[in-house]
Design an enzyme around this catalytic site. Sequence first.
Site, mmCIF file in Angstrom:
data_model
loop_
_atom_site.group_PDB
_atom_site.id
_atom_site.type_symbol
_atom_site.label_atom_id
_atom_site.label_comp_id
_atom_site.label_asym_id
_atom_site.label_seq_id
_atom_site.Cartn_x
_atom_site.Cartn_y
_atom_site.Cartn_z
ATOM 1 C CG ASP A 74 2.490 0.160 -0.265
ATOM 2 O OD1 ASP A 74 1.288 -0.587 -0.883
ATOM 3 O OD2 ASP A 74 2.173 -1.651 0.295
ATOM 4 C CG HIS A 75 0.249 5.392 -3.722
ATOM 5 N ND1 HIS A 75 -1.294 5.859 -3.087
ATOM 6 C CD2 HIS A 75 0.529 6.092 -4.890
ATOM 7 C CE1 HIS A 75 -1.463 6.670 -3.934
ATOM 8 N NE2 HIS A 75 -0.284 7.782 -4.580
#
Length: 419
Positions: free
Chosen positions: A389-390
């Site tokens: 999850d950036h």
Amino acid sequence: MSDTEIKVPNIGDFKDVEVIEVLVSEGQKLKKNDPLITIESDKSSVEIPSTLDGKIKTIKTKVGDKVSEGDLILILESTSQPTAKIKEKTVLEKDIKKIQPIKAEIQQTTINQKNNTSLSSASPKVRKFARELGVDINQVIGSERKGRVIESDIKLFVASKSKNLENNTRQPYEKIKQEFSHSEFGEVEIKDIPRVKRLSSKYLINSWTKIPHVTNHDEADITELEEFRTSLTDIYTGEKKKITPLAFIVKALTASLKKFTNFNSSIDEIEDGKMTVKKYFHIGIAVDTPHGLMVPKLRNADNKNIDLISSELKNLSEQCRNLKIDKKELFGGSMTITSLGGIGGSFFTPIINYPEVAILGVGKAEKKQIFFKGKFVTRTMLPLSLSYDHRIIDGAEAARFNNELKENLGKNFAYKLAI
Ligand code: CAO
């Protein structure tokens, strides 16, 4: 004509509740049962209707006020006689239940969106419906008398919006889909989608649409680990142990999570500005079953040795395949491993198992010629595909995590992990 005070009636649980809407204005003529205000508690919202015909003289409440039974709503110049107090209460309760907008014919075919931002009038049920769909009700043009918004207006609004979106993005495909059906090209069969797939679909869509995914690919040199794994024998029988690389990967991943704690976290809403960092190490394992993909958790992997992890992996996958797994075992994970190593293929792009923030995809280990210590040699390489999850994890952190994981799977750590 006489002035009459219209007060909040007795409506059960609604005490000290917020006025979320004032539906009338001073000077307005009213008929009995016309809605005056909307109040909302934690559980639901209701409209308070007028008990009389008349003209509004003064409004005594505003949006945001907290009201209870007996509080003054407005003063009415009434043209009808007020009924006895006890009667009024009965009528009110009956009328409140009765407030359901009558379905109107929708004549609009274009987007029913307002050009201005004036407040829309709608019943609590319709407001709730709009909220659930994420629609700003004040943007919707109501098809009822005085522009009151009803459920079908919301549906039309959403449909028009998505149609607009489709027109911009998917028109060529949609056209083909509308013009031809599959059966025009040959025999087809309509089958039921298995229940597990239908259930997991909403989680996958949620994850795919909510989480900005990035996948880093890498390869771990597991030559020594494989030599060690395949040399393991049972001390009693002397037979070779049936332990797959996955047990070692669980152990190596757990050791990496201890160092990179962000990977063992969850976020609910990024706007809340809070993340939950877990102190436990429950590794999710994606299990391929005839019913669809299931992801049970291998609990407290940090406290278990390779033998125990291996036997638990077998148990968990068997329970999933026989649909014997407890539902709770599918929740509360740290990070997930999805291994296609027993089937084939190298790199892929795994979807994060929401609300986790990372997932490790494992491909099939292959012997490869690589440049190692100054010369080309044959080594066993394991493909790794780390999706993250950036919002929480940056690319550099992910690359470092992969380095750590490779170390933990590499020759320096293989023996240590086996203990
Ligand atoms: N590289 C090379 N060989 C591997 C390997 C790898 N990365 N991983 C497993 N193998 C070998 C095993 O050693 C075993 O070999 P033997 O038959 O010689 O003993 C064989 O492949 C089969 O292993 P397995 O798949 O039965 O067992 P596992 O512990 O590796 O995996 C489980 C267990 C439950 C993860 C697996 O059965 C499964 O369901 N995999 C699919 C997961 C999936 O569908 N993911 C996709 C999700 S996205 O849609």
